[in-house]
Design a protein around this motif. Structure first.
Motif, PDB file in Angstrom:
ATOM      1  N   ALA A  20       0.823  -1.213   0.000  1.00 20.01           N
ATOM      2  CA  ALA A  20       0.000   0.000   0.000  1.00 20.01           C
ATOM      3  C   ALA A  20       0.858   1.265   0.000  1.00 20.01           C
ATOM      4  O   ALA A  20       0.381   2.311  -0.396  1.00 20.01           O
ATOM      5  CB  ALA A  20      -0.928  -0.003   1.212  1.00 20.01           C
ATOM      6  N   PHE A  21       2.099   1.174   0.412  1.00 23.52           N
ATOM      7  CA  PHE A  21       2.952   2.346   0.468  1.00 23.52           C
ATOM      8  C   PHE A  21       3.724   2.582  -0.822  1.00 23.52           C
ATOM      9  O   PHE A  21       4.422   3.568  -0.947  1.00 23.52           O
ATOM     10  CB  PHE A  21       3.919   2.261   1.650  1.00 23.52           C
ATOM     11  N   ALA A  22       3.605   1.693  -1.786  1.00 21.91           N
ATOM     12  CA  ALA A  22       4.253   1.877  -3.081  1.00 21.91           C
ATOM     13  C   ALA A  22       3.187   2.270  -4.088  1.00 21.91           C
ATOM     14  O   ALA A  22       2.158   1.620  -4.199  1.00 21.91           O
ATOM     15  CB  ALA A  22       4.943   0.594  -3.517  1.00 21.91           C
ATOM     16  N   LYS A  23       3.446   3.361  -4.802  1.00 22.75           N
ATOM     17  CA  LYS A  23       2.480   3.757  -5.822  1.00 22.75           C
ATOM     18  C   LYS A  23       3.212   4.134  -7.098  1.00 22.75           C
ATOM     19  O   LYS A  23       4.310   4.697  -7.076  1.00 22.75           O
ATOM     20  CB  LYS A  23       1.586   4.889  -5.336  1.00 22.75           C
ATOM     21  N   ASP A  24       2.594   3.791  -8.224  1.00 18.26           N
ATOM     22  CA  ASP A  24       3.167   4.123  -9.522  1.00 18.26           C
ATOM     23  C   ASP A  24       3.130   5.627  -9.735  1.00 18.26           C
ATOM     24  O   ASP A  24       2.166   6.291  -9.367  1.00 18.26           O
ATOM     25  CB  ASP A  24       2.383   3.442 -10.637  1.00 18.26           C
ATOM     26  N   VAL A  25       4.180   6.137 -10.347  1.00 17.00           N
ATOM     27  CA  VAL A  25       4.247   7.551 -10.687  1.00 17.00           C
ATOM     28  C   VAL A  25       3.762   7.690 -12.128  1.00 17.00           C
ATOM     29  O   VAL A  25       4.229   6.994 -13.030  1.00 17.00           O
ATOM     30  CB  VAL A  25       5.683   8.095 -10.530  1.00 17.00           C
ATOM     31  N   GLN A  26       2.827   8.584 -12.359  1.00 15.85           N
ATOM     32  CA  GLN A  26       2.232   8.786 -13.677  1.00 15.85           C
ATOM     33  C   GLN A  26       3.200   9.514 -14.609  1.00 15.85           C
ATOM     34  O   GLN A  26       4.046  10.293 -14.162  1.00 15.85           O
ATOM     35  CB  GLN A  26       0.924   9.566 -13.544  1.00 15.85           C
ATOM     36  N   PRO A  27       3.089   9.262 -15.931  1.00 20.93           N
ATOM     37  CA  PRO A  27       4.025   9.853 -16.898  1.00 20.93           C
ATOM     38  C   PRO A  27       4.180  11.371 -16.803  1.00 20.93           C
ATOM     39  O   PRO A  27       5.304  11.881 -16.909  1.00 20.93           O
ATOM     40  CB  PRO A  27       3.432   9.443 -18.254  1.00 20.93           C
ATOM     41  N   ASP A  28       3.096  12.104 -16.603  1.00 21.13           N
ATOM     42  CA  ASP A  28       3.225  13.562 -16.515  1.00 21.13           C
ATOM     43  C   ASP A  28       4.016  13.976 -15.276  1.00 21.13           C
ATOM     44  O   ASP A  28       4.767  14.943 -15.290  1.00 21.13           O
ATOM     45  CB  ASP A  28       1.854  14.237 -16.540  1.00 21.13           C
ATOM     46  N   GLN A  29       3.882  13.215 -14.221  1.00 26.82           N
ATOM     47  CA  GLN A  29       4.638  13.473 -12.990  1.00 26.82           C
ATOM     48  C   GLN A  29       6.120  13.154 -13.200  1.00 26.82           C
ATOM     49  O   GLN A  29       6.985  13.852 -12.679  1.00 26.82           O
ATOM     50  CB  GLN A  29       4.060  12.651 -11.833  1.00 26.82           C
ATOM     51  N   VAL A  30       6.409  12.101 -13.975  1.00 29.60           N
ATOM     52  CA  VAL A  30       7.804  11.732 -14.265  1.00 29.60           C
ATOM     53  C   VAL A  30       8.504  12.887 -14.966  1.00 29.60           C
ATOM     54  O   VAL A  30       9.615  13.278 -14.591  1.00 29.60           O
ATOM     55  CB  VAL A  30       7.879  10.446 -15.121  1.00 29.60           C
ATOM     56  N   VAL A  31       7.861  13.447 -15.974  1.00 22.71           N
ATOM     57  CA  VAL A  31       8.446  14.574 -16.719  1.00 22.71           C
ATOM     58  C   VAL A  31       8.746  15.728 -15.769  1.00 22.71           C
ATOM     59  O   VAL A  31       9.828  16.322 -15.813  1.00 22.71           O
ATOM     60  CB  VAL A  31       7.499  15.019 -17.854  1.00 22.71           C
ATOM     61  N   LEU A  33       9.288  15.607 -12.515  1.00 21.44           N
ATOM     62  CA  LEU A  33      10.376  15.239 -11.596  1.00 21.44           C
ATOM     63  C   LEU A  33      11.742  15.331 -12.282  1.00 21.44           C
ATOM     64  O   LEU A  33      12.713  15.782 -11.672  1.00 21.44           O
ATOM     65  CB  LEU A  33      10.153  13.832 -11.042  1.00 21.44           C
ATOM     66  N   VAL A  34      11.802  14.907 -13.541  1.00 27.82           N
ATOM     67  CA  VAL A  34      13.061  14.990 -14.294  1.00 27.82           C
ATOM     68  C   VAL A  34      13.422  16.449 -14.547  1.00 27.82           C
ATOM     69  O   VAL A  34      14.568  16.864 -14.333  1.00 27.82           O
ATOM     70  CB  VAL A  34      12.975  14.193 -15.617  1.00 27.82           C
ATOM     71  N   ASN A  35      12.460  17.242 -14.979  1.00 31.57           N
ATOM     72  CA  ASN A  35      12.713  18.658 -15.265  1.00 31.57           C
ATOM     73  C   ASN A  35      13.150  19.429 -14.022  1.00 31.57           C
ATOM     74  O   ASN A  35      13.962  20.355 -14.113  1.00 31.57           O
ATOM     75  CB  ASN A  35      11.487  19.319 -15.892  1.00 31.57           C
ATOM     76  N   GLU A  36      12.605  19.055 -12.887  1.00 33.32           N
ATOM     77  CA  GLU A  36      12.977  19.709 -11.623  1.00 33.32           C
ATOM     78  C   GLU A  36      14.270  19.139 -11.035  1.00 33.32           C
ATOM     79  O   GLU A  36      14.715  19.578  -9.983  1.00 33.32           O
ATOM     80  CB  GLU A  36      11.845  19.545 -10.604  1.00 33.32           C
ATOM     81  N   LYS A  37      14.833  18.140 -11.715  1.00 34.65           N
ATOM     82  CA  LYS A  37      16.054  17.462 -11.278  1.00 34.65           C
ATOM     83  C   LYS A  37      15.875  16.760  -9.923  1.00 34.65           C
ATOM     84  O   LYS A  37      16.828  16.583  -9.159  1.00 34.65           O
ATOM     85  CB  LYS A  37      17.237  18.423 -11.245  1.00 34.65           C
ATOM     86  N   THR A  38      14.634  16.357  -9.662  1.00 41.62           N
ATOM     87  CA  THR A  38      14.353  15.576  -8.460  1.00 41.62           C
ATOM     88  C   THR A  38      14.828  14.142  -8.658  1.00 41.62           C
ATOM     89  O   THR A  38      15.271  13.492  -7.712  1.00 41.62           O
ATOM     90  CB  THR A  38      12.833  15.586  -8.162  1.00 41.62           C
ATOM     91  N   ILE A  39      14.732  13.665  -9.909  1.00 42.93           N
ATOM     92  CA  ILE A  39      15.229  12.334 -10.268  1.00 42.93           C
ATOM     93  C   ILE A  39      16.092  12.455 -11.523  1.00 42.93           C
ATOM     94  O   ILE A  39      15.996  13.430 -12.260  1.00 42.93           O
ATOM     95  CB  ILE A  39      14.089  11.324 -10.510  1.00 42.93           C
ATOM     96  N   LYS A  40      16.912  11.431 -11.751  1.00 44.61           N
ATOM     97  CA  LYS A  40      17.707  11.368 -12.978  1.00 44.61           C
ATOM     98  C   LYS A  40      16.773  11.047 -14.142  1.00 44.61           C
ATOM     99  O   LYS A  40      15.657  10.562 -13.940  1.00 44.61           O
ATOM    100  CB  LYS A  40      18.777  10.284 -12.857  1.00 44.61           C
ATOM    101  N   SER A  41      17.239  11.269 -15.358  1.00 45.38           N
ATOM    102  CA  SER A  41      16.419  10.928 -16.517  1.00 45.38           C
ATOM    103  C   SER A  41      16.253   9.410 -16.582  1.00 45.38           C
ATOM    104  O   SER A  41      17.118   8.651 -16.120  1.00 45.38           O
ATOM    105  CB  SER A  41      17.054  11.437 -17.810  1.00 45.38           C
ATOM    106  N   LEU A  42      15.144   8.982 -17.166  1.00 47.15           N
ATOM    107  CA  LEU A  42      14.897   7.551 -17.274  1.00 47.15           C
ATOM    108  C   LEU A  42      15.945   6.873 -18.149  1.00 47.15           C
ATOM    109  O   LEU A  42      16.308   5.721 -17.902  1.00 47.15           O
ATOM    110  CB  LEU A  42      13.479   7.301 -17.794  1.00 47.15           C
ATOM    111  N   ASP A  43      16.465   7.565 -19.142  1.00 49.29           N
ATOM    112  CA  ASP A  43      17.529   7.003 -19.982  1.00 49.29           C
ATOM    113  C   ASP A  43      18.789   6.735 -19.153  1.00 49.29           C
ATOM    114  O   ASP A  43      19.438   5.696 -19.317  1.00 49.29           O
ATOM    115  CB  ASP A  43      17.862   7.935 -21.148  1.00 49.29           C
TER     116      ASP A  43
END
Length: 102
Positions: A20-31, A33-43
């Motif tokens: 219950a504590f794991a949730k999928d991150v939606q594609p628009d949210q991924v973009v 997070l990457v743009n904000e440099k919160t996460i590395k790029s998926l590549d």
């Protein structure tokens, strides 16, 4: 018998709450997070996973948020047709799990 039932119930509750504590991150949210440099790029993250098993191909991947941490989960198939599960910290690229899929 009561002890065994209680043990199974406790295990089910433990595993149920973990999921219950794991949730999928939606594609628009991924973009975002990457743009904000919160996460590395998926590549970058995919490349780090493949580097653990050179010559492998990515068969599936997903970004999840677990306990406030972003985890990138990658499934690979190597040249010997062995499947691997590689989990990375999406912010740092650190490999958290590298296990043969059973």
């Amino acid at each position: 018998m009561k002890t065994l039932t209680a043990l199974f119930a406790a295990a089910a509750l433990t595993f149920g709450t973990t999921a219950a504590f794991a949730k999928d991150v939606q594609p628009d949210q991924v973009v975002k997070l990457v743009n904000e440099k919160t996460i590395k790029s998926l590549d970058e993250l995919k490349a780090a996973a493949v580097a653990k098993h050179p010559g492998s191909t990515v068969t599936d991947s997903e970004l999840e948020e677990e306990y406030g941490r972003y985890i990138y989960k990658v499934e690979l198939r190597d040249a010997q047709n062995v499947e691997w599960d590689v989990d990375l910290d999406a912010k740092t690229g650190e490999v958290l799990k590298d296990a043969r899929d059973s």
